[in-house]
Design an enzyme around this catalytic site. Structure first.
Site, PDB file in Angstrom:
ATOM      1  N   TRP A   1       0.769  -1.029  -0.011  1.00 32.93           N
ATOM      2  CA  TRP A   1      -0.058   0.239  -0.026  1.00 32.93           C
ATOM      3  C   TRP A   1       0.838   1.230   0.046  1.00 32.93           C
ATOM      4  O   TRP A   1       0.556   2.257  -0.641  1.00 32.93           O
ATOM      5  CB  TRP A   1      -1.189  -0.034   1.150  1.00 32.93           C
ATOM      6  CG  TRP A   1      -1.989  -1.024   1.074  1.00 32.93           C
ATOM      7  CD1 TRP A   1      -2.162  -2.294   1.805  1.00 32.93           C
ATOM      8  CD2 TRP A   1      -2.896  -1.161  -0.140  1.00 32.93           C
ATOM      9  NE1 TRP A   1      -3.240  -3.072   1.305  1.00 32.93           N
ATOM     10  CE2 TRP A   1      -3.653  -2.388   0.260  1.00 32.93           C
ATOM     11  CE3 TRP A   1      -3.343  -0.428  -1.283  1.00 32.93           C
ATOM     12  CZ2 TRP A   1      -4.657  -2.732  -0.619  1.00 32.93           C
ATOM     13  CZ3 TRP A   1      -4.208  -0.878  -1.968  1.00 32.93           C
ATOM     14  CH2 TRP A   1      -5.065  -2.120  -1.845  1.00 32.93           C
TER      15      TRP A   1
ATOM     16  N   LYS B   1     -11.243  -1.898   8.937  1.00 32.63           N
ATOM     17  CA  LYS B   1     -10.280  -2.922   9.455  1.00 32.63           C
ATOM     18  C   LYS B   1     -10.445  -2.784  11.026  1.00 32.63           C
ATOM     19  O   LYS B   1     -10.670  -3.698  11.690  1.00 32.63           O
ATOM     20  CB  LYS B   1      -8.840  -2.591   8.921  1.00 32.63           C
ATOM     21  CG  LYS B   1      -8.811  -2.710   7.569  1.00 32.63           C
ATOM     22  CD  LYS B   1      -7.372  -2.244   6.899  1.00 32.63           C
ATOM     23  CE  LYS B   1      -7.039  -2.161   5.588  1.00 32.63           C
ATOM     24  NZ  LYS B   1      -7.433  -3.646   4.816  1.00 32.63           N
TER      25      LYS B   1
ATOM     26  N   ASP C   1      -0.629   6.603   6.942  1.00 31.30           N
ATOM     27  CA  ASP C   1      -1.904   5.616   6.491  1.00 31.30           C
ATOM     28  C   ASP C   1      -1.733   4.624   7.851  1.00 31.30           C
ATOM     29  O   ASP C   1      -0.867   3.819   7.967  1.00 31.30           O
ATOM     30  CB  ASP C   1      -1.491   4.918   5.344  1.00 31.30           C
ATOM     31  CG  ASP C   1      -2.634   4.029   4.870  1.00 31.30           C
ATOM     32  OD1 ASP C   1      -3.538   3.613   5.846  1.00 31.30           O
ATOM     33  OD2 ASP C   1      -2.657   3.523   3.914  1.00 31.30           O
TER      34      ASP C   1
END
Length: 387
Positions: free
Chosen positions: A123, A222, A198
């Site tokens: 990511w 999540k 992030d």
């Protein structure tokens, strides 16, 4: 019949068998992920009538006093859980984390020749490749954790090649796909650019100092709630960088100036996130959940390391994620058998990411210790039968 449909029907039959068995179902998906049962039961009870108002949350106007109260309490509970300083603003936006790394550049990089990026896995690599597409600002590679899809360790923060004149330094603190996590929460020295982080797959899982960061963002699906909302925590002074010539929907200052109501927020996802925040408080807050998370991760890594090489986790021990535990056997066929047999035992969605393979157990806050113990027991039994 196409391959995808056949695979769906096959998987559906396996999960139906698991549901009909005596085994509880444990969801190890990386996201959208498991939610606390207590939260789901509260949402079930309030589905048609929220708190005696006669309205379901999904049918409330986002500008009504009823929803504004939900939003306010969610913000305040999050602020309390993370001890967010008063000079930081909180937003619940849409578009996921993949929108936020672009918004960070649009809002914070104007007038800067460079912004820095640390690449440690899937990511953060995508963020690095995409951030420069909407700006003339050069995205510098400040650190790299290995070749594409081969990330096994993390570059130490002191080894990051940070340009003091960059707009910010972007990184992902936990790599969901690759199973890596900075165990010591990164912090930059005074005089260096603000950190943009992030935190999608680890926010609220352990304590950290919000004031070490300029901007934090996290997809809800999540560790916070259902997919649809993205939490943004931004230091107030950075709002002065937001340019006036970008669309308001991509402008942090525009959202703040309208109290998060520039456009219709993901109302139900915000409501569910608020329920999760409340549940976390009943668990003793972030400090207590961190202790439980440490035990869960230790349980699985002991099962891997104690298998005599039957299970393999080749991530450096200092970089192993406590949220996403990746492992494999010596055979892809055996990995496939592991996933199928695990599903029959109610241990679901353990298949690793498509570019990595193997297995991945995502053990976010809502995964109970009982689920992790059940997986560890299955791992031992599977090794006994096939080792």
């Amino acid at each position: 019949m196409c391959k995808a449909v056949l695979q769906f029907l096959h998987t559906h039959r396996i999960r139906k068998k698991a549901a009909m068995s005596a085994h509880p179902i444990y969801n190890f998906s990386a996201g959208p992920a498991v939610l606390p049962e207590a939260v789901l039961r509260t949402a079930q009870q309030e589905m048609l009538d929220y708190n005696g108002t006669g309205f379901p949350v999904m049918a409330m106007s986002h500008r009504s006093d009823m929803f504004l109260s939900i939003l306010h309490h969610a913000e305040q509970d999050l602020r309390q859980l993370l001890n967010i300083p008063s000079n930081y603003k909180i937003l619940f936006l849409q578009g996921g984390a993949t929108t936020q790394f672009n918004m960070a550049v649009l809002n914070l990089a104007r007038g800067f020749s460079t912004a820095d990026a640390v690449v440690t896995g899937n990511w953060s690599r995508i963020a690095y490749e995409q951030m420069g597409r909407l700006t003339d600002t050069e995205i510098r590679l400040a650190a790299h954790g290995g070749g594409q899809y081969a990330y096994k360790n993390l570059p130490a923060v002191e080894d990051w090649d940070v340009n003091p004149n960059s707009a910010f330094v972007h990184f992902a603190i936990n790599e969901t796909v690759n199973g890596l996590q900075y165990q010591n929460v990164p912090k930059l020295s005074d005089g260096l650019p603000p950190l943009v982080c992030d935190m999608s797959s680890e926010i609220l899982s352990r304590e950290f100092d919000v004031s070490d960061y300029g901007l934090i963002y996290a997809g809800a699906q999540k560790n916070i709630g259902p997919a649809g909302a993205t939490v943004v925590i931004i230091r107030e002074d950075l709002l002065e960088r937001c340019p006036n010539d970008i669309p308001d929907v991509f402008n942090y200052r525009s959202h703040i100036n309208r109290d998060g109501m520039y456009n219709t927020p993901s109302t139900y996802a915000v409501y569910m996130s608020g329920l999760v925040f409340r549940w976390l408080q009943t668990q003793g807050g972030v400090k207590k959940i961190e202790a439980v998370n440490r035990i869960k991760a230790q349980t699985l890594y002991e099962a891997i390391d104690g298998s005599g090489g039957f299970y393999i986790n080749d991530i450096h021990p200092d970089a192993r994620s406590k949220m996403n535990v990746v492992f494999k056997t010596a055979s892809e066929d055996l990995d496939h058998r592991f996933v199928l047999e695990a599903e029959l035992q109610g241990l679901c969605l353990l298949k690793g990411y498509k570019t990595v393979g193997g297995m991945r157990a995502s053990i976010y806050n809502a995964m109970p210790l009982e689920g992790v113990n059940a997986l560890a027991d299955f791992m031992k039994d599977f090794q006994r039968r096939y080792g």
